[in-house]
Design an enzyme around this catalytic site. Structure first.
Site, mmCIF file in Angstrom:
data_model
loop_
_atom_site.group_PDB
_atom_site.id
_atom_site.type_symbol
_atom_site.label_atom_id
_atom_site.label_comp_id
_atom_site.label_asym_id
_atom_site.label_seq_id
_atom_site.Cartn_x
_atom_site.Cartn_y
_atom_site.Cartn_z
ATOM 1 C CE1 TYR A 44 49.507 -8.883 14.369
ATOM 2 C CE2 TYR A 44 50.664 -11.172 14.215
ATOM 3 C CZ TYR A 44 50.456 -9.891 14.691
ATOM 4 O OH TYR A 44 51.107 -9.690 16.056
ATOM 5 N NE ARG A 97 58.785 0.140 17.551
ATOM 6 C CZ ARG A 97 58.726 -1.022 17.299
ATOM 7 N NH1 ARG A 97 59.532 -1.947 16.849
ATOM 8 N NH2 ARG A 97 57.384 -1.662 17.702
ATOM 9 C CE LYS A 115 50.318 -6.072 16.748
ATOM 10 N NZ LYS A 115 50.907 -6.673 17.689
ATOM 11 C CD GLU A 187 51.180 -3.065 18.057
ATOM 12 O OE1 GLU A 187 52.337 -3.359 17.752
ATOM 13 O OE2 GLU A 187 50.763 -3.667 19.068
ATOM 14 C CG ASP A 188 54.173 -1.091 15.594
ATOM 15 O OD1 ASP A 188 54.883 -1.854 16.514
ATOM 16 O OD2 ASP A 188 53.724 -1.546 14.510
ATOM 17 C CG ASP A 210 51.489 -6.726 21.394
ATOM 18 O OD1 ASP A 210 51.428 -7.709 22.177
ATOM 19 O OD2 ASP A 210 51.509 -6.940 20.021
ATOM 20 C CG ASP A 211 55.485 -2.762 19.816
ATOM 21 O OD1 ASP A 211 55.330 -3.437 19.066
ATOM 22 O OD2 ASP A 211 54.779 -1.671 19.800
ATOM 23 C CG ASN A 352 57.585 -9.798 12.717
ATOM 24 O OD1 ASN A 352 57.977 -10.576 12.191
ATOM 25 N ND2 ASN A 352 56.699 -9.644 13.806
#
Length: 408
Positions: A44, A97, A115, A187-188, A210-211, A352
């Protein structure tokens, strides 16, 4: 574990773990569950970020399901090719992203794979019930388009109606194939798409981002814990964000919601305690016309302030939160400024992977003379300052989404 520890580079350990996941899934999860602190940074953040950047050149066997633009009109058929029938959770990205690394196109697959391994290792969801998906709609990353090892479509990203239609077909196919109850974690995705997708499918599908939402939950939990050290209620503090994208506005909104719940004050009032700085400076009411819709609630009355340091001095926040995706933006001047009017400043450098963190643990503790209450998105080692050992917290979504997914 002995063999994995022989590798010097985290990326080599990552590759060894991925090989193990393909070859002996049960052993992979046994290792991960028994050595979670040691292996989490490998499978991760931060190592998964480097893996995504180099995904094409370390690619051996495909993990997860790729659905590309070329399969428009046939997405349901593609989903039916996946060998597992009873899927409970899907993590999907379009790679635009990835962490703070930007557009990695198809190589973003490392994120859904990583994830979902945590859904199993930390949440106990059966691996066969998890499906990582990458939607390949092209990439605008020139370096990847010219890279002989790039694994995705060599074309610019599609946008607008074509993108919306492709996503709509995907969402419909997922529901048709796996039923009403499959959980879809976005996600992203890039900001402009992330908010739209959540708004569009929030009422018809079981979805979360999640972001926006996972990050917000974890940071709110961190603040509640930090207040035990610092004192005061959420409403008695003043918040300043660097970064006004998905994570920044998502966290800000959840803090305001909780503040409103605790004080029984309207949410608009609570939002006034929270200030955001984006690439053009402090978000203020005179900028309202030009702001994206998700930034508008944060445009308060104040004169224009061009940079973070001036904003810190003007707003005098007690809490400084970094969600900018840009490394080394909490400079010595910024940390010293917030430390000058706070006994214990709360500083969260959340971007991150480690290379994009707004400041390191060592910088935060040194510049605040050991007074900062500090957490980051990626793990940092403990720091010794003036004979005292400071252990930085890790405000990472891994604390939220596996348990949340299991609960759903």
């Amino acid at each position: 574990m002995h063999n994995i520890r022989q590798y010097q580079l985290p990326l080599q350990r990552y590759m060894a773990m991925m090989d193990l996941q393909e070859g002996n899934e049960r052993l992979f999860y046994k290792l991960l569950i028994d050595n979670v602190e040691e292996l989490l940074p490998i499978v991760y953040t931060p190592t998964v970020g480097e893996a995504c950047q180099k995904y094409g050149s370390i690619f051996s066997r495909p993990q997860g399901l790729y659905i590309s633009l070329k399969e428009k009109g046939k997405i349901l058929e593609v989903l039916k090719n996946w060998p597992e029938r009873s899927i409970q959770v899907i993590v999907v990205t379009d790679g635009e992203r990835i962490l703070g690394l930007g557009d990695l196109g198809c190589q973003g697959m490392g994120i859904p794979v990583g994830k979902l391994s945590l859904y199993t290792a930390l949440g106990g969801v059966r691996p066969s019930a998890c499906l990582p998906i990458t939607l390949d709609v092209g990439t605008n990353n020139e370096e990847l388009l010219n890279d002989e090892f790039y694994i995705g479509l060599r074309q610019r990203r599609v946008t607008g109606q074509e993108y919306a239609d492709f996503l709509h077909e995907f969402m419909a196919a997922v529901k048709q194939n796996y039923g009403e109850k499959v959980l879809i974690q976005f996600e992203d995705f890039a900001n402009h798409n992330a908010f739209d997708l959540l708004a569009r499918y929030g009422t018809t599908h079981l979805v979360f981002n999640d972001d926006i939402q996972g990050t917000a939950s974890v940071v709110l939990a961190g603040l509640v814990a930090a207040l035990k050290l610092v004192g005061g209620t959420l409403a008695e503090h003043t918040y300043l964000f660097l970064g006004a994208g998905e994570a920044g506005t998502g966290i800000a909104e959840l803090i305001a919601l909780e503040m409103s719940r605790q004080t029984k004050t309207p949410i608009d009032e609570c939002r006034k305690k929270i200030w955001l700085v984006d690439s053009k400076g402090l978000i203020v009411s005179t900028r309202k016309e030009s702001l994206q819709h998700f930034k508008k609630p944060w445009a308060h009355e104040h004169e224009h302030v061009g940079n973070l340091l001036d904003a810190v001095n003007a707003i005098k926040p007690t809490v400084l939160i970094g969600t900018s995706g840009k490394g080394q933006t909490f400079t010595q001047e910024v940390v010293e400024a917030i430390s000058s009017f706070n006994e214990m400043p709360i500083i969260l450098a959340l971007s991150n992977p480690t290379s994009q963190a707004e400041c390191t643990a060592e910088q935060a503790y040194t510049w605040s003379k050991g007074r900062a209450v500090f957490a980051t998105g990626s793990p940092f080692d403990p720091v010794e300052y003036n004979g005292k050992t400071h252990v930085p917290g890790q405000a990472n979504n891994a604390y939220i989404f596996p348990g949340f997914g299991l609960g759903v």
